[in-house]
Structures are given as C-alpha cells and as structure tokens.
Design a protein around this motif. Structure first.
Motif, PDB file in Angstrom:
ATOM      1  N   SER A 191     -44.055  11.586 -31.817  1.00 50.60           N
ATOM      2  CA  SER A 191     -44.089  11.576 -33.283  1.00 50.60           C
ATOM      3  C   SER A 191     -42.736  11.967 -33.855  1.00 50.60           C
ATOM      4  O   SER A 191     -42.258  11.370 -34.833  1.00 50.60           O
ATOM      5  N   LYS A 192     -42.111  12.950 -33.245  1.00 50.19           N
ATOM      6  CA  LYS A 192     -40.794  13.399 -33.690  1.00 50.19           C
ATOM      7  C   LYS A 192     -39.769  12.268 -33.579  1.00 50.19           C
ATOM      8  O   LYS A 192     -38.953  12.047 -34.492  1.00 50.19           O
ATOM      9  N   GLU A 193     -39.846  11.520 -32.472  1.00 46.38           N
ATOM     10  CA  GLU A 193     -38.929  10.390 -32.275  1.00 46.38           C
ATOM     11  C   GLU A 193     -39.166   9.302 -33.310  1.00 46.38           C
ATOM     12  O   GLU A 193     -38.221   8.766 -33.910  1.00 46.38           O
ATOM     13  N   VAL A 194     -40.419   8.973 -33.557  1.00 46.69           N
ATOM     14  CA  VAL A 194     -40.763   7.929 -34.521  1.00 46.69           C
ATOM     15  C   VAL A 194     -40.357   8.336 -35.930  1.00 46.69           C
ATOM     16  O   VAL A 194     -39.814   7.527 -36.704  1.00 46.69           O
ATOM     17  N   PRO A 215     -45.152  13.359 -44.208  1.00 48.60           N
ATOM     18  CA  PRO A 215     -44.173  12.270 -44.206  1.00 48.60           C
ATOM     19  C   PRO A 215     -44.862  10.946 -44.492  1.00 48.60           C
ATOM     20  O   PRO A 215     -46.095  10.870 -44.619  1.00 48.60           O
ATOM     21  N   LYS A 216     -44.094   9.900 -44.615  1.00 46.32           N
ATOM     22  CA  LYS A 216     -44.689   8.569 -44.560  1.00 46.32           C
ATOM     23  C   LYS A 216     -45.381   8.466 -43.207  1.00 46.32           C
ATOM     24  O   LYS A 216     -44.803   8.841 -42.185  1.00 46.32           O
ATOM     25  N   VAL A 217     -46.620   8.033 -43.169  1.00 44.50           N
ATOM     26  CA  VAL A 217     -47.397   8.118 -41.933  1.00 44.50           C
ATOM     27  C   VAL A 217     -47.503   6.793 -41.190  1.00 44.50           C
ATOM     28  O   VAL A 217     -48.196   6.716 -40.169  1.00 44.50           O
ATOM     29  N   VAL A 218     -46.815   5.767 -41.675  1.00 46.96           N
ATOM     30  CA  VAL A 218     -46.850   4.485 -40.970  1.00 46.96           C
ATOM     31  C   VAL A 218     -45.440   3.914 -40.831  1.00 46.96           C
ATOM     32  O   VAL A 218     -44.569   4.145 -41.666  1.00 46.96           O
ATOM     33  N   ALA A 219     -45.245   3.207 -39.749  1.00 45.98           N
ATOM     34  CA  ALA A 219     -44.033   2.430 -39.489  1.00 45.98           C
ATOM     35  C   ALA A 219     -44.503   1.194 -38.726  1.00 45.98           C
ATOM     36  O   ALA A 219     -45.675   1.112 -38.341  1.00 45.98           O
ATOM     37  N   PRO A 220     -43.658   0.227 -38.487  1.00 49.86           N
ATOM     38  CA  PRO A 220     -44.119  -0.988 -37.809  1.00 49.86           C
ATOM     39  C   PRO A 220     -44.804  -0.704 -36.477  1.00 49.86           C
ATOM     40  O   PRO A 220     -44.187  -0.194 -35.539  1.00 49.86           O
ATOM     41  N   GLY A 221     -46.102  -0.973 -36.425  1.00 49.67           N
ATOM     42  CA  GLY A 221     -46.865  -0.848 -35.191  1.00 49.67           C
ATOM     43  C   GLY A 221     -47.406   0.525 -34.904  1.00 49.67           C
ATOM     44  O   GLY A 221     -48.090   0.706 -33.885  1.00 49.67           O
ATOM     45  N   ALA A 241     -49.179  14.355 -38.597  1.00 47.92           N
ATOM     46  CA  ALA A 241     -48.800  14.124 -39.988  1.00 47.92           C
ATOM     47  C   ALA A 241     -48.735  15.424 -40.780  1.00 47.92           C
ATOM     48  O   ALA A 241     -48.087  15.491 -41.818  1.00 47.92           O
ATOM     49  N   GLY A 242     -49.420  16.491 -40.302  1.00 47.65           N
ATOM     50  CA  GLY A 242     -49.383  17.790 -40.972  1.00 47.65           C
ATOM     51  C   GLY A 242     -50.410  17.914 -42.075  1.00 47.65           C
ATOM     52  O   GLY A 242     -50.058  17.990 -43.246  1.00 47.65           O
ATOM     53  N   ALA A 277     -52.615   0.281 -45.788  1.00 48.64           N
ATOM     54  CA  ALA A 277     -53.931   0.687 -46.279  1.00 48.64           C
ATOM     55  C   ALA A 277     -54.268   2.104 -45.823  1.00 48.64           C
ATOM     56  O   ALA A 277     -54.923   2.865 -46.550  1.00 48.64           O
ATOM     57  N   TYR A 278     -53.832   2.479 -44.630  1.00 48.59           N
ATOM     58  CA  TYR A 278     -54.030   3.850 -44.147  1.00 48.59           C
ATOM     59  C   TYR A 278     -53.222   4.830 -44.986  1.00 48.59           C
ATOM     60  O   TYR A 278     -53.737   5.871 -45.430  1.00 48.59           O
ATOM     61  N   GLU A 279     -51.970   4.517 -45.211  1.00 49.45           N
ATOM     62  CA  GLU A 279     -51.110   5.383 -46.035  1.00 49.45           C
ATOM     63  C   GLU A 279     -51.728   5.577 -47.420  1.00 49.45           C
ATOM     64  O   GLU A 279     -51.813   6.701 -47.931  1.00 49.45           O
ATOM     65  N   ASP A 280     -52.181   4.500 -48.015  1.00 44.46           N
ATOM     66  CA  ASP A 280     -52.751   4.574 -49.365  1.00 44.46           C
ATOM     67  C   ASP A 280     -54.002   5.435 -49.392  1.00 44.46           C
ATOM     68  O   ASP A 280     -54.193   6.251 -50.305  1.00 44.46           O
ATOM     69  N   GLU A 281     -54.881   5.270 -48.406  1.00 42.77           N
ATOM     70  CA  GLU A 281     -56.130   6.032 -48.379  1.00 42.77           C
ATOM     71  C   GLU A 281     -55.869   7.517 -48.129  1.00 42.77           C
ATOM     72  O   GLU A 281     -56.526   8.385 -48.712  1.00 42.77           O
ATOM     73  N   LEU A 282     -54.892   7.813 -47.261  1.00 42.06           N
ATOM     74  CA  LEU A 282     -54.575   9.209 -46.983  1.00 42.06           C
ATOM     75  C   LEU A 282     -54.070   9.902 -48.246  1.00 42.06           C
ATOM     76  O   LEU A 282     -54.359  11.085 -48.472  1.00 42.06           O
ATOM     77  N   ARG A 283     -53.347   9.172 -49.071  1.00 38.51           N
ATOM     78  CA  ARG A 283     -52.738   9.773 -50.259  1.00 38.51           C
ATOM     79  C   ARG A 283     -53.607   9.658 -51.518  1.00 38.51           C
ATOM     80  O   ARG A 283     -53.187  10.100 -52.595  1.00 38.51           O
TER      81      ARG A 283
END
Length: 550
Positions: free
Chosen positions: A192-195, A312-318, A326-327, A366-372
């Motif tokens: 996660s830290k690397e991503v 943080p932003k919780v999604v990136a490509p893939g 995510a904290g 859609a995951y990012e939106d629902e989390l927020r």
C-alpha cells in the motif's frame, strides 16, 4: 541475483490480507456472483494469526454483509453491559459521566470480541462460498502492467538467504494476476505504501497520523470479573508527554483485554511507550483488578488515527485500498472494524459492476465515491476534529471542544470549527533529545509489569533467521551517525518488541543492531523513525506473531 521466472495464475480479484476488510470484500464478491474467481492471500501462518484489535465491535458492517451472523455461529457473544470512562491521576481517578457524549459514542449494543476469531469465522464463510484463501503467503512485490496499472502481486517467495540470494530450499513464488487487486494489509502495509507513493494518492490530503497500541490478555480472579464491562481511561501515566489512553474489556472465561495506546506524534524522543503501558498497570484501579491474575498473551500494532482528513485517494489503475490500508479508524469511538467491513463491501460492489461491464484494471471510482459519501463518511466526518484538537490543545481542551463539536455534527451536520488540519507527520514531530528531559521508568516487577523480551514470548512470534532482514535501512550509517546524537536513537524505545538496540563494541564505539526475529509486525519503526530511514517489508510467509485470540 538473476532474473526470476515465475508461473502466473489469473483471477478476477486478488485480495492481499485476510482481515475484516479483505474477507468482507471476498464474501461480497461471491455473494454477487458465485462464478467470480477470488483469492485471498494472508501473510500470517493462519487467518487471524496477525490480527490484533481492541476490540468492541460495532456490527453495522457485518449486519449488512451477513445479516444472519448469529444463526451462523459467529464468535460474537459478549454484549457490552457497562461502559465507563475515567481520567486518571497517579493515585486516583475521576469518572466522566456518559451523558455529555453524543449517542453514537455509546457502546451499549456493541460486542467485546476477538477480531482474530471473528476473522477465522469470516474465512470459513468465504471458503464456503468458494473463495480461495492461502495463509502463509506473503506478498512481496507489486506486478505492474504495460500501461503502469497494477496487474497483480508476487506471493510465496521463500528460502532467500540473509544476503538476498536464493538458498538451497528457494521457492520463487508465483505471480497472481487480477482484473483488480485489493490491498487490505492493515496499517502501513508495504505494498500500500508503494502504491500510494507511485500514484501520489496522498496528494491534497493531510498526512496520516498513527498511534501504537499494545495489548495483553489476562485471566483474572473470577470474583473481580464482570463480563461485558468496558472501561476507557485517559491521563496518567502519559500526562503532557503524549496523547493516548487505555482500554479494559471484560470478555468471557474470566479474561480481560488490557490495552494501552500512545499517539505517535509525541515530541520527547526519550518517551518509552511500552514502559508507559507497563507503568499504567500499577495504577491502584488497574492493579487491584489484575492482582492474583496472570497474563496469557501480548501483542502490538500501529493504529491509523488521521481519520477523515487523512484518507488518501483509495483507487489507482487496477488497485484499491481497503480498511486500515486507507485509514478508516474512528479515534474517539476507538473503532475501525465496522468501517473496514464497509470498505470491503463497497470495493467488491464496484469491482463486480466493472467486471460485469467488461472493464478491468481501471480506477474503481464508484468505490471512491461510496467511501466518501456512504456510512464510512457519516461515521468519520462527525468526529473529524477530535484528533487535531487533541494534538493542538491537549487532552482537557479536546474533551470539551471535541464533545461540543461532535454534538453539533450529530444534531446539525456541521462544525463551527470547519475541518481542522493535521500538522506534520509523526516522524517529523519528534524533537531533539537535548531539548527534552529523560524519563525515569520503574523496573518491571514481573507480576503486573514485564520487560519487553519476556512479553514478546507471549506473542509467539517467530522468524526464520537465515532469511534477509525485513527491516531495511535506507542508509546504514543514519542510526549511529544521526539518530543517536540528535534523538538518542528512539528506535530503542518506540519499538514494543525490543527489535532495535544500540550496543557498544570493545573499543567503546556504538553500533546499531536489529533483532528482526522479535518483530510483531506493528510497523511503528516505519512510521516514527525521525529520519524515515527504516522501511518495513514483509518477511517470508507465515513468519511473525501467532496470536491465538487477539
């Protein structure tokens, strides 16, 4: 080392970490489509071996995931019957009444649980649905695709020698590819830290804040046991040295969980969090409870405390970040497992919809939106100012203003304070040793308090000694050359497992020693090292603590 050739396996979704977030995602995916190929990779020797949490569980996430969890025999039986909060002085205590706090702070209707055992049960539910779960499989690398997307992970590499070269029993591991990869590694996971760094996911968000949580399980005198009782404290022994507090939870079988949390933004590098915990147990209220009992287990882990501002932003490509990656901990409620489960549910639903639409390896917006905007946002936004208030103004002010702020958020959905920002990182908050007094800690008595190495034995931690050290120094000269003269090398104290020592050779020269075999995977070193010189990585699969029912 020559290029390693690995076999690859293809899945719809690859999940790293069999905690509440990862298992919830796996279960929800198979509920949505039994034909999805889902795999969960767990670095512990078994599911639950690396799980450590308080824990008083809010079942909201589990209610949504498995509504009939009681009928299915979930190990969630000890309902909270009494909920008390105290501010401690050295010789006494003052109870803070419950009524000034908003209703969502009430623990009645919640359950005292072992999250390790809850995760073991969740793994059974997942496997019954067809999820593949592989414990003892550390994920050591991210696999990237041609367009820079996360394509999968490398899991199960074993048998490297201490110099990093393959030994006679070397196993290269496998690449596990997924249309989407979920990282649910817990706090400060290495992948996660690397991503987060590669895709700059923290840009525009506050730095994550952390605490170190230490926990012992005690068997106590049955005459003193009050099943269902929950007690939290603040104040002594930390005082003005650091933020933090304790928890004492009475579960079944005359056992109590005794835990202590120290916020890692403390300035005095002489502070010794583990010894603060041991000193706490000598408070008259605690000592009387534990007298005649025995400690049966010990463990420690870092806790994400930044809350809403630090997600943080919780999604990136893939790829998507779940749970403590995510904290999502609610600091004043001292709860995060329900939000971890919600994140797994939301990520699974977003991935399922994407796969059904023929997509893969893109951002699951859609995951990012629902989390927020969903239940996690509701839970975290209304308490968002409590932690920064404590950091700025101290315990007493945060109790008063934090309580007021939570009430206005609860009643009106707004805060007169807006959204307060967190300051510097916990590492940067560390002050120079010369500017702070040393702290004299009493010697453990071996009855109520114990030295670190004795307690680490009760974590049942084990690492194959011939493998490379998984605690990697970016610059080996920093501990003695910079951290020792400037900060009195705080790694000697902030580690709750005695991993780091400063020893002196025959000529009187100091040297830094890493006893990685002791590591309980709390990752405090990766967080608190003032020079940010320690990089926590995964050891080979199955190594680390073996918690029975933390």
């Amino acid at each position: 080392m020559t290029e390693v050739t690995r076999e690859a396996m293809e899945y719809d979704v690859v999940i790293v970490g069999a905690g509440p977030a990862g298992l919830s995602a796996a279960i929800r995916l198979k509920q949505l489509d039994a034909d999805l190929n889902v795999v969960v990779l767990e670095k512990g020797s078994e599911v639950g071996a690396h799980i450590l949490s308080g824990a008083v569980l809010d079942t909201a996430g589990l209610d949504a995931l498995i509504p009939d969890w009681q009928a299915k025999g979930a190990p969630i039986r000890t309902a909270v019957t009494k909920d008390s909060f105290y501010v401690l002085g050295e010789a006494g205590q003052m109870r803070i009444p419950n009524w000034p706090m908003p209703p969502f702070m009430n623990n009645h209707g919640k359950y005292i649980v072992s999250m390790g055992n809850v995760c073991r049960w969740m793994a059974e539910q997942a496997e019954a649905l067809g999820v593949e779960i592989f414990p003892g499989m550390s994920c050591s690398q991210i696999v990237y695709g041609d367009k820079g997307e996360v394509k999968g992970v490398v899991a199960g590499e074993m048998g490297l020698l201490s110099d990093g070269t393959p030994g006679p029993q070397y196993e290269p591991g496998m690449e596990l590819h997924g249309k989407y990869v979920f990282l649910s590694e817990g706090v400060r996971g290495s992948l996660s830290k690397e991503v987060m760094a590669k895709y700059e996911l923290s840009r525009g968000h506050c730095p994550q804040k952390f605490g170190i949580g230490m926990k012992e399980i005690w068997e106590i005198d049955p005459a003193k046991h009050r099943e269902g009782t929950v007690t939290h404290t603040m104040g002594w022994p930390l005082g003005s040295n650091a933020g933090g507090g304790s928890f004492i939870y009475h579960l079944e079988n005359n056992q109590v969980y005794v835990g202590f949390v120290v916020h890692l933004n403390y300035q005095n590098p002489h502070l010794y969090p583990y010894m603060e915990f041991q000193r706490f147990k000598h408070h008259p209220m605690v000592a009387d409870l534990l007298k005649g009992g025995k400690r049966v287990a010990y463990g420690a882990r870092a806790i994400s405390e930044g809350g809403w501002q630090s997600i943080p932003k919780v999604v990136a490509p893939g790829v998507a970040l779940l749970g403590c990656s995510a904290g999502l901990v609610n600091v004043p409620r001292i709860k995060g497992n329900h939000n971890a489960m919600w994140s797994g549910i939301h990520a699974a639903e977003a991935a399922h919809a994407a796969i059904m639409a023929g997509r893969q390896s893109d951002e699951l917006t859609a995951y990012e939106d629902e989390l927020r905007s969903g239940p996690v946002a509701k839970d975290l936004k209304r308490v968002r100012n409590v932690k920064p208030m404590w950091s700025r103004w101290g315990m007493v002010a945060s109790l008063a203003f934090g309580g007021f702020d939570m009430w206005t958020n609860h009643l009106f959905g707004l805060s007169l304070f807006g959204t307060l920002k967190h300051g510097k990182s916990d590492a940067a908050a560390t002050g120079e040793a010369s500017k702070f007094p040393k702290i004299d800690y009493p010697k453990p008595d071996g009855v109520l308090s114990f030295d670190r190495l004795t307690n680490v034995a009760f974590a049942a931690t084990n690492h194959e000694e011939s493998q490379p050290c998984h605690l990697r120094l970016k610059d080996p000269s920093v501990p003695v050359g910079i951290n020792l003269p400037k900060y009195d090398e705080p790694a000697q104290r902030y580690c709750p497992a005695g991993v780091y020592e400063v020893l002196t050779d025959e000529a009187g020269n100091p040297r830094f020693q890493i006893n990685f075999q002791n590591c309980v995977h709390c990752k405090t070193c990766d967080i608190k090292d003032p020079s940010q010189n320690i990089n926590w990585t995964t050891p080979q699969g199955g190594d680390g603590p073996n918690y029975p029912n933390m």
